[in-house]
Design an enzyme around this catalytic site. Structure first.
Site, PDB file in Angstrom:
ATOM      1  CG  LEU A  15      76.094  89.567 -18.478  1.00 36.69           C
ATOM      2  CD1 LEU A  15      75.199  88.254 -18.219  1.00 36.69           C
ATOM      3  CD2 LEU A  15      77.658  88.833 -18.711  1.00 36.69           C
ATOM      4  CE  LYS A  66      71.073 102.319 -16.562  1.00 35.72           C
ATOM      5  NZ  LYS A  66      70.043 101.360 -16.311  1.00 35.72           N
ATOM      6  CG  ASN A 150      66.217 104.168  -1.536  1.00 38.45           C
ATOM      7  OD1 ASN A 150      66.811 102.925  -1.754  1.00 38.45           O
ATOM      8  ND2 ASN A 150      67.142 105.281  -1.350  1.00 38.45           N
ATOM      9  CB  THR A 152      69.108 107.487   1.002  1.00 41.09           C
ATOM     10  OG1 THR A 152      69.999 106.691   1.423  1.00 41.09           O
ATOM     11  CG2 THR A 152      69.186 108.606   1.080  1.00 41.09           C
ATOM     12  CE  LYS A 155      69.652 107.589  -4.248  1.00 41.62           C
ATOM     13  NZ  LYS A 155      70.755 106.358  -3.911  1.00 41.62           N
ATOM     14  CB  VAL A 223      66.026  94.769 -11.811  1.00 40.27           C
ATOM     15  CG1 VAL A 223      64.387  95.340 -11.647  1.00 40.27           C
ATOM     16  CG2 VAL A 223      66.837  95.460 -10.760  1.00 40.27           C
ATOM     17  CE1 TYR A 225      71.340  91.838 -16.215  1.00 44.46           C
ATOM     18  CE2 TYR A 225      72.688  89.987 -16.645  1.00 44.46           C
ATOM     19  CZ  TYR A 225      72.438  91.499 -16.833  1.00 44.46           C
ATOM     20  OH  TYR A 225      73.394  92.339 -17.281  1.00 44.46           O
TER      21      TYR A 225
HETATM   22  P1  ATR Z   1      73.037 104.811  -6.995  1.00 43.46           P
HETATM   23  O1  ATR Z   1      72.452 104.800  -5.668  1.00 43.46           O
HETATM   24  O2  ATR Z   1      74.245 105.261  -7.426  1.00 43.46           O
HETATM   25  O3  ATR Z   1      71.734 105.255  -7.951  1.00 43.46           O
HETATM   26  P2  ATR Z   1      72.408 102.343  -7.687  1.00 43.46           P
HETATM   27  O4  ATR Z   1      73.176 100.832  -7.657  1.00 43.46           O
HETATM   28  O5  ATR Z   1      71.524 102.584  -9.140  1.00 43.46           O
HETATM   29  O6  ATR Z   1      73.291 103.203  -7.143  1.00 43.46           O
HETATM   30  O7  ATR Z   1      71.348 102.057  -6.598  1.00 43.46           O
HETATM   31  C1  ATR Z   1      71.654 101.370  -5.612  1.00 43.46           C
HETATM   32  C2  ATR Z   1      70.244 101.020  -4.728  1.00 43.46           C
HETATM   33  O8  ATR Z   1      70.322  99.998  -3.582  1.00 43.46           O
HETATM   34  C3  ATR Z   1      69.805 102.233  -4.034  1.00 43.46           C
HETATM   35  O9  ATR Z   1      68.529 102.348  -3.725  1.00 43.46           O
HETATM   36  C4  ATR Z   1      70.522 102.012  -2.421  1.00 43.46           C
HETATM   37  O10 ATR Z   1      69.914 102.694  -1.587  1.00 43.46           O
HETATM   38  P3  ATR Z   1      70.345 103.990  -0.857  1.00 43.46           P
HETATM   39  O11 ATR Z   1      69.949 105.214  -1.857  1.00 43.46           O
HETATM   40  O12 ATR Z   1      70.153 104.206   0.446  1.00 43.46           O
HETATM   41  O13 ATR Z   1      72.071 104.115  -1.029  1.00 43.46           O
HETATM   42  C5  ATR Z   1      70.137 100.447  -2.430  1.00 43.46           C
HETATM   43  N1  ATR Z   1      71.309  99.794  -1.594  1.00 43.46           N
HETATM   44  C6  ATR Z   1      72.383  99.589  -1.702  1.00 43.46           C
HETATM   45  N2  ATR Z   1      72.946  98.816  -0.682  1.00 43.46           N
HETATM   46  C7  ATR Z   1      71.935  98.746   0.273  1.00 43.46           C
HETATM   47  C8  ATR Z   1      71.676  98.059   1.575  1.00 43.46           C
HETATM   48  N3  ATR Z   1      72.989  97.566   2.048  1.00 43.46           N
HETATM   49  N4  ATR Z   1      70.628  98.245   2.189  1.00 43.46           N
HETATM   50  C9  ATR Z   1      69.580  98.773   1.556  1.00 43.46           C
HETATM   51  N5  ATR Z   1      69.726  99.237   0.340  1.00 43.46           N
HETATM   52  C10 ATR Z   1      70.744  99.649  -0.422  1.00 43.46           C
END
Ligand code: ATR
Length: 277
Positions: A15, A66, A150, A152, A155, A223, A225
Protein backbone atom coordinates in the site's frame (compact mmCIF):
# COMPACT_ATOMS: atom_id res chain seq x y z
CA UNK A 1 9.53 13.62 -13.50
CA UNK A 2 10.78 12.46 -10.08
CA UNK A 3 10.26 8.73 -9.84
CA UNK A 4 9.86 6.74 -6.63
CA UNK A 5 9.41 2.97 -6.28
CA UNK A 6 8.65 0.21 -3.86
CA UNK A 7 10.47 -2.97 -4.85
CA UNK A 8 9.79 -6.50 -3.62
CA UNK A 9 8.53 -9.93 -4.62
CA UNK A 10 5.58 -10.31 -4.32
CA UNK A 11 4.64 -6.63 -4.44
CA UNK A 12 0.92 -6.62 -5.32
CA UNK A 13 -0.13 -6.22 -1.68
CA UNK A 14 1.96 -3.09 -1.03
CA UNK A 15 0.00 0.00 0.00
CA UNK A 16 3.06 2.26 -0.16
CA UNK A 17 2.04 3.78 -3.54
CA UNK A 18 -1.32 4.79 -2.06
CA UNK A 19 0.12 6.68 0.88
CA UNK A 20 3.08 8.28 -0.92
CA UNK A 21 1.03 9.40 -3.93
CA UNK A 22 -1.50 10.86 -1.45
CA UNK A 23 1.23 12.94 0.18
CA UNK A 24 2.79 13.90 -3.16
CA UNK A 25 -0.58 15.31 -4.22
CA UNK A 26 -1.20 16.96 -0.84
CA UNK A 27 2.17 18.76 -0.89
CA UNK A 28 1.84 19.67 -4.60
CA UNK A 29 4.84 17.63 -5.75
CA UNK A 30 3.24 17.55 -9.18
CA UNK A 31 6.33 16.23 -10.94
CA UNK A 32 6.60 13.18 -8.65
CA UNK A 33 5.18 9.70 -9.04
CA UNK A 34 5.45 6.59 -6.84
CA UNK A 35 5.02 3.11 -8.34
CA UNK A 36 5.52 -0.52 -7.37
CA UNK A 37 7.89 -2.85 -9.20
CA UNK A 38 8.15 -6.60 -8.81
CA UNK A 39 11.81 -7.52 -9.15
CA UNK A 40 14.18 -10.46 -8.93
CA UNK A 41 17.38 -10.53 -6.86
CA UNK A 42 19.46 -9.97 -10.03
CA UNK A 43 17.74 -6.58 -10.52
CA UNK A 44 18.94 -5.06 -7.23
CA UNK A 45 22.22 -3.73 -8.66
CA UNK A 46 20.40 -1.99 -11.51
CA UNK A 47 17.92 -0.35 -9.15
CA UNK A 48 20.79 1.12 -7.12
CA UNK A 49 22.44 2.30 -10.35
CA UNK A 50 19.17 3.97 -11.40
CA UNK A 51 19.27 5.92 -8.13
CA UNK A 52 22.94 6.78 -8.68
CA UNK A 53 22.13 8.06 -12.19
CA UNK A 54 19.14 9.99 -10.80
CA UNK A 55 16.64 8.10 -12.95
CA UNK A 56 14.94 7.18 -9.67
CA UNK A 57 14.77 9.57 -6.71
CA UNK A 58 13.77 7.24 -3.89
CA UNK A 59 13.02 3.56 -3.25
CA UNK A 60 11.30 1.55 -0.56
CA UNK A 61 12.53 -2.02 -0.23
CA UNK A 62 10.29 -4.78 1.02
CA UNK A 63 10.27 -8.58 1.42
CA UNK A 64 12.53 -10.39 0.62
CA UNK A 65 15.23 -7.86 -0.27
CA UNK A 66 15.76 -5.80 2.90
CA UNK A 67 19.07 -7.54 3.58
CA UNK A 68 20.00 -8.55 0.01
CA UNK A 69 20.14 -4.90 -1.10
CA UNK A 70 22.93 -4.01 1.36
CA UNK A 71 26.03 -5.12 -0.67
CA UNK A 72 25.04 -2.70 -3.46
CA UNK A 73 24.86 0.40 -1.22
CA UNK A 74 27.55 2.94 -0.35
CA UNK A 75 26.41 3.78 3.19
CA UNK A 76 23.94 2.71 5.86
CA UNK A 77 22.25 4.78 8.56
CA UNK A 78 22.52 3.67 12.20
CA UNK A 79 19.48 1.39 12.44
CA UNK A 80 20.14 -0.13 9.00
CA UNK A 81 23.69 -0.92 10.07
CA UNK A 82 22.75 -2.54 13.37
CA UNK A 83 19.77 -4.53 12.04
CA UNK A 84 21.21 -5.44 8.61
CA UNK A 85 17.83 -4.36 7.26
CA UNK A 86 17.18 -1.57 4.76
CA UNK A 87 13.74 -0.37 3.68
CA UNK A 88 14.51 3.06 2.19
CA UNK A 89 17.06 4.20 -0.42
CA UNK A 90 18.11 7.73 -1.33
CA UNK A 91 21.05 9.40 -3.04
CA UNK A 92 22.97 11.70 -0.68
CA UNK A 93 25.70 13.75 -2.37
CA UNK A 94 27.24 11.10 -4.61
CA UNK A 95 26.41 8.08 -2.47
CA UNK A 96 23.42 5.77 -2.37
CA UNK A 97 22.32 5.44 1.25
CA UNK A 98 20.23 2.73 2.86
CA UNK A 99 17.98 3.63 5.78
CA UNK A 100 15.86 1.61 8.14
CA UNK A 101 12.64 3.50 8.88
CA UNK A 102 10.86 0.37 10.18
CA UNK A 103 12.61 0.67 13.55
CA UNK A 104 11.62 4.28 14.30
CA UNK A 105 8.22 3.61 12.68
CA UNK A 106 7.52 0.70 14.99
CA UNK A 107 8.87 2.52 18.03
CA UNK A 108 6.75 5.60 17.31
CA UNK A 109 3.62 3.45 16.95
CA UNK A 110 4.19 2.42 20.57
CA UNK A 111 5.47 5.63 22.12
CA UNK A 112 2.71 7.82 20.59
CA UNK A 113 0.08 5.64 22.24
CA UNK A 114 -0.53 6.99 25.76
CA UNK A 115 -1.83 3.63 26.96
CA UNK A 116 1.50 1.90 26.21
CA UNK A 117 4.73 2.07 28.21
CA UNK A 118 7.66 0.10 26.77
CA UNK A 119 10.14 0.67 29.59
CA UNK A 120 11.44 -2.24 31.60
CA UNK A 121 9.05 -4.75 30.05
CA UNK A 122 9.29 -8.41 29.09
CA UNK A 123 8.81 -8.83 25.36
CA UNK A 124 7.90 -11.99 23.45
CA UNK A 125 8.62 -11.86 19.71
CA UNK A 126 7.24 -14.49 17.32
CA UNK A 127 9.12 -14.89 14.04
CA UNK A 128 12.58 -14.12 12.70
CA UNK A 129 11.82 -12.81 9.22
CA UNK A 130 12.75 -9.62 7.37
CA UNK A 131 11.05 -7.16 9.72
CA UNK A 132 11.99 -8.86 13.01
CA UNK A 133 15.46 -7.26 13.56
CA UNK A 134 13.80 -3.83 13.31
CA UNK A 135 11.32 -4.82 16.00
CA UNK A 136 14.04 -6.22 18.28
CA UNK A 137 16.15 -3.05 17.84
CA UNK A 138 13.32 -0.92 19.26
CA UNK A 139 13.47 -2.68 22.61
CA UNK A 140 17.22 -3.09 23.08
CA UNK A 141 17.73 0.04 25.17
CA UNK A 142 14.54 -0.22 27.21
CA UNK A 143 13.40 -3.82 27.68
CA UNK A 144 13.94 -5.95 30.75
CA UNK A 145 14.00 -9.18 28.73
CA UNK A 146 13.34 -10.16 25.11
CA UNK A 147 12.28 -13.68 24.14
CA UNK A 148 12.42 -14.71 20.46
CA UNK A 149 10.91 -17.80 18.94
CA UNK A 150 10.84 -18.91 15.33
CA UNK A 151 9.81 -22.06 13.49
CA UNK A 152 13.35 -22.20 12.12
CA UNK A 153 15.29 -21.74 15.35
CA UNK A 154 18.60 -21.01 13.60
CA UNK A 155 17.21 -17.72 12.23
CA UNK A 156 16.18 -16.58 15.71
CA UNK A 157 19.68 -17.43 16.96
CA UNK A 158 21.19 -15.31 14.15
CA UNK A 159 19.04 -12.35 15.20
CA UNK A 160 20.08 -12.78 18.82
CA UNK A 161 23.74 -12.71 17.73
CA UNK A 162 23.17 -9.47 15.82
CA UNK A 163 21.27 -7.83 18.67
CA UNK A 164 23.88 -8.95 21.22
CA UNK A 165 26.43 -6.86 19.29
CA UNK A 166 24.23 -3.78 19.73
CA UNK A 167 23.68 -4.57 23.42
CA UNK A 168 27.44 -4.80 23.95
CA UNK A 169 27.96 -1.46 22.20
CA UNK A 170 25.29 0.02 24.49
CA UNK A 171 26.98 -1.41 27.54
CA UNK A 172 23.89 -3.47 28.39
CA UNK A 173 23.87 -7.04 29.57
CA UNK A 174 22.53 -9.82 27.31
CA UNK A 175 18.74 -9.68 27.66
CA UNK A 176 17.74 -11.91 24.72
CA UNK A 177 16.74 -15.53 24.99
CA UNK A 178 15.80 -17.80 22.08
CA UNK A 179 13.11 -20.34 22.87
CA UNK A 180 11.81 -23.33 20.95
CA UNK A 181 8.89 -22.85 18.57
CA UNK A 182 5.72 -23.96 20.33
CA UNK A 183 7.08 -23.11 23.79
CA UNK A 184 6.39 -19.90 25.72
CA UNK A 185 8.16 -17.89 28.38
CA UNK A 186 6.29 -16.82 31.54
CA UNK A 187 3.57 -14.22 30.85
CA UNK A 188 5.14 -11.20 29.09
CA UNK A 189 4.00 -7.57 28.83
CA UNK A 190 4.08 -7.28 25.04
CA UNK A 191 3.67 -10.16 22.54
CA UNK A 192 4.45 -9.36 18.92
CA UNK A 193 3.70 -11.40 15.82
CA UNK A 194 6.30 -10.70 13.13
CA UNK A 195 5.59 -13.90 11.16
CA UNK A 196 3.66 -13.81 7.92
CA UNK A 197 1.01 -16.09 9.41
CA UNK A 198 -2.26 -14.19 9.28
CA UNK A 199 -1.71 -12.44 5.95
CA UNK A 200 -4.31 -14.88 4.67
CA UNK A 201 -7.48 -14.51 6.68
CA UNK A 202 -7.93 -18.05 7.99
CA UNK A 203 -4.27 -18.73 8.90
CA UNK A 204 -3.58 -19.43 12.55
CA UNK A 205 -0.35 -19.51 14.55
CA UNK A 206 -1.50 -22.43 16.65
CA UNK A 207 0.09 -21.21 19.88
CA UNK A 208 -1.78 -21.46 23.14
CA UNK A 209 -2.07 -18.18 25.08
CA UNK A 210 -4.63 -19.40 27.65
CA UNK A 211 -2.47 -18.07 30.49
CA UNK A 212 -3.10 -14.52 29.18
CA UNK A 213 -6.88 -14.81 29.75
CA UNK A 214 -8.52 -11.56 30.99
CA UNK A 215 -5.17 -9.80 31.22
CA UNK A 216 -5.86 -6.31 30.02
CA UNK A 217 -2.32 -5.12 30.83
CA UNK A 218 -0.76 -7.21 28.06
CA UNK A 219 -0.46 -5.85 24.54
CA UNK A 220 -0.69 -8.20 21.56
CA UNK A 221 0.78 -6.48 18.51
CA UNK A 222 0.68 -7.80 14.95
CA UNK A 223 2.89 -6.07 12.37
CA UNK A 224 0.34 -7.15 9.74
CA UNK A 225 -2.21 -4.42 8.93
CA UNK A 226 -4.03 -6.14 6.09
CA UNK A 227 -6.21 -7.93 7.17
CA UNK A 228 -6.93 -5.43 9.95
CA UNK A 229 -7.51 -8.13 12.51
CA UNK A 230 -5.54 -11.36 12.13
CA UNK A 231 -6.59 -14.42 14.10
CA UNK A 232 -3.66 -13.63 16.44
CA UNK A 233 -5.28 -10.28 17.30
CA UNK A 234 -8.85 -11.58 17.27
CA UNK A 235 -7.99 -14.29 19.80
CA UNK A 236 -6.20 -11.71 21.96
CA UNK A 237 -9.19 -9.36 21.86
CA UNK A 238 -11.55 -12.19 22.81
CA UNK A 239 -9.21 -13.13 25.68
CA UNK A 240 -9.40 -9.56 26.96
CA UNK A 241 -5.89 -8.41 26.00
CA UNK A 242 -5.00 -5.04 24.43
CA UNK A 243 -4.39 -5.27 20.67
CA UNK A 244 -2.71 -3.20 17.97
CA UNK A 245 -2.15 -3.94 14.30
CA UNK A 246 0.68 -2.71 12.06
CA UNK A 247 -1.18 0.21 10.49
CA UNK A 248 0.43 2.99 12.54
CA UNK A 249 3.88 1.39 12.15
CA UNK A 250 3.35 1.41 8.40
CA UNK A 251 2.30 5.07 8.40
CA UNK A 252 5.15 6.25 10.63
CA UNK A 253 7.80 4.39 8.60
CA UNK A 254 6.32 5.90 5.43
CA UNK A 255 6.38 9.39 6.97
CA UNK A 256 10.09 9.10 7.77
CA UNK A 257 10.91 7.77 4.28
CA UNK A 258 8.97 10.64 2.66
CA UNK A 259 10.91 13.13 4.77
CA UNK A 260 14.27 11.58 3.78
CA UNK A 261 13.40 12.03 0.08
CA UNK A 262 11.64 15.39 0.09
CA UNK A 263 12.56 17.20 3.35
CA UNK A 264 8.82 17.49 3.98
CA UNK A 265 7.40 15.81 7.09
CA UNK A 266 3.98 14.76 5.80
CA UNK A 267 0.97 14.82 8.08
CA UNK A 268 -0.66 11.55 9.06
CA UNK A 269 -4.12 12.99 8.60
CA UNK A 270 -7.56 11.33 8.58
CA UNK A 271 -7.37 10.88 4.84
CA UNK A 272 -4.02 9.05 5.13
CA UNK A 273 -5.46 6.84 7.87
CA UNK A 274 -8.55 6.04 5.79
CA UNK A 275 -6.50 5.08 2.74
CA UNK A 276 -5.40 1.93 4.53
CA UNK A 277 -8.89 0.84 5.64
P1 ATR B 1 11.69 -14.40 5.18
O1 ATR B 1 11.58 -15.69 5.97
O2 ATR B 1 12.11 -14.59 3.75
O3 ATR B 1 12.46 -13.33 5.89
P2 ATR B 1 9.37 -13.02 5.92
O4 ATR B 1 8.01 -12.91 5.31
O5 ATR B 1 10.10 -11.79 6.28
O6 ATR B 1 10.22 -13.92 4.98
O7 ATR B 1 9.28 -13.90 7.26
C1 ATR B 1 8.38 -14.89 7.41
C2 ATR B 1 8.34 -15.27 8.91
O8 ATR B 1 7.13 -15.98 9.15
C3 ATR B 1 9.46 -16.21 9.31
O9 ATR B 1 9.76 -16.00 10.67
C4 ATR B 1 8.81 -17.57 9.09
O10 ATR B 1 9.37 -18.63 9.81
P3 ATR B 1 10.59 -19.48 9.20
O11 ATR B 1 11.80 -18.63 9.40
O12 ATR B 1 10.60 -20.73 9.95
O13 ATR B 1 10.26 -19.68 7.73
C5 ATR B 1 7.43 -17.29 9.61
N1 ATR B 1 6.43 -18.22 9.10
C6 ATR B 1 5.92 -18.28 7.85
N2 ATR B 1 4.99 -19.27 7.76
C7 ATR B 1 4.93 -19.84 9.01
C8 ATR B 1 4.15 -20.90 9.57
N3 ATR B 1 3.23 -21.57 8.85
N4 ATR B 1 4.32 -21.20 10.87
C9 ATR B 1 5.23 -20.53 11.62
N5 ATR B 1 5.99 -19.50 11.15
C10 ATR B 1 5.85 -19.17 9.85
Amino acid sequence: MKKYLVIGNPIGHSLSPLIHNHWMKKYCLVDSIYEKRKIEKKDLKNIVNEIRNEEIKGVNVTVPFKKEIIPFLDCLDGAAESTHSVNTLCKVNNEVWGYNTDTPGFRTSLTKDPSIDIRNKNIFILGAGGVTPSIIETFLDVANKIYITNRTKEKAKELKKLADISLTLMGRKKIIEVINWGEKPKVCDIVINTTSVGLTKDENLDLNFKDYENNNDVLFYDVIYNPKETNFLKDARLRGNKTLNGKMMFLWQAQIAFQIWTNICPEIDDEAMKLLD
